[in-house]
Design a protein around this motif. Structure first.
Motif, mmCIF file in Angstrom:
data_model
loop_
_atom_site.group_PDB
_atom_site.id
_atom_site.type_symbol
_atom_site.label_atom_id
_atom_site.label_comp_id
_atom_site.label_asym_id
_atom_site.label_seq_id
_atom_site.Cartn_x
_atom_site.Cartn_y
_atom_site.Cartn_z
ATOM 1 N N GLY A 93 47.827 45.977 52.286
ATOM 2 C CA GLY A 93 46.542 46.556 51.854
ATOM 3 C C GLY A 93 46.686 47.857 51.076
ATOM 4 N N THR A 94 47.827 48.562 51.264
ATOM 5 C CA THR A 94 47.971 49.863 50.583
ATOM 6 C C THR A 94 49.075 49.834 49.511
ATOM 7 N N LYS A 96 52.355 49.060 50.163
ATOM 8 C CA LYS A 96 53.693 49.397 50.697
ATOM 9 C C LYS A 96 54.707 48.300 50.321
ATOM 10 N N SER A 116 45.546 54.239 42.323
ATOM 11 C CA SER A 116 44.433 54.374 43.274
ATOM 12 C C SER A 116 44.140 53.034 43.959
ATOM 13 N N ILE A 118 46.567 50.736 44.826
ATOM 14 C CA ILE A 118 47.630 50.499 45.817
ATOM 15 C C ILE A 118 48.485 51.774 45.925
ATOM 16 N N PRO A 119 47.963 52.776 46.637
ATOM 17 C CA PRO A 119 48.584 54.109 46.638
ATOM 18 C C PRO A 119 50.005 54.178 47.206
ATOM 19 N N ASP A 120 50.372 53.243 48.074
ATOM 20 C CA ASP A 120 51.722 53.319 48.667
ATOM 21 C C ASP A 120 52.780 52.550 47.874
#
Ligand code: PRP
Ligand code: XAN
Ligand code: MG
Length: 168
Positions: A93-94, A96, A116, A118-120
């Motif tokens: 979800g982020t 990673k 923004s 997928i910040p990871d």
């Protein structure tokens, strides 16, 4: 490029050079991965994404489709397509352990929008200009802000006038 200013230096890149630079990028990324998937920012990111994914042995490739430049003129940035649900799930979800690939970062506007989402995720480009550089985790070659990078897929073989006749 800083909004609509004409770049006064040219950095033409051949297919050979681009392939070499993509492989150099992969050497660095190999120390950071493994990655579940590569996310290419279209269209410029598709070519390096194919080479990087091949070298890293990654088989899942997704796209984020963004448009902003009409040749050297910067227009409004539009996201035409985000990442798929399946890729989002792979990145928890982020983002990673997802790898975002683009050909270059210039003002950083495109990178900011995709980051923004997928910040990871790890953000990699082949080339970087100073304004966008802070948004990139890994890149290979920096060029000055007033340089336009010419990619091999945008070029054709043409006659070059001799230097004494005013060629750059
Ligand atoms: O850092 P920025 O100022 O946002 O500029 C960088 C972006 O501009 C170019 O894409 P473009 O929008 O021209 O589309 P393309 O990839 O289809 O050529 C390039 O491929 C990057 O994605
Ligand atoms: O082909 C390109 N070269 C560049 O230097 C650039 N900057 C933004 N978008 C770009 N596209
Ligand atoms: Mg692009």
């Amino acid at each position: 490029m800083t909004a609509n200013k004409t770049p006064n230096k040219a950095f033409p890149v051949s297919w050979d050079q681009f392939h070499r630079d993509c492989r150099a990028l992969t050497w660095r990324l190999n120390e950071t991965g493994p990655f579940h998937a590569v996310v290419a920012i279209t269209r410029g990111g598709l070519v390096p994404a194919a080479i990087v994914a091949r070298e890293l042995g990654v088989r899942v490739i997704d796209t984020v489709c963004v448009t902003s430049y009409d040749h050297i003129r910067k227009g409004e940035l539009k996201v035409l397509k985000g990442i798929s649900d399946a890729t989002a799930k792979l990145g928890g979800g982020t983002g990673k352990d997802l790898l975002i690939v683009d050909d270059l970062v210039d003002t950083g506007a495109t990178a900011r929008v995709v980051r923004s989402m997928i910040p990871d995720a790890h953000f990699a480009t082949v080339y970087a200009k100073p304004l966008g550089k802070p948004l990139v985790d890994t890149f290979i070659t920096e060029v000055s802000q007033d340089t336009w990078i010419y990619f091999p897929w945008d070029l054709d073989l043409a006659f070059a006038p001799p230097l004494r006749d005013g060629a750059a």
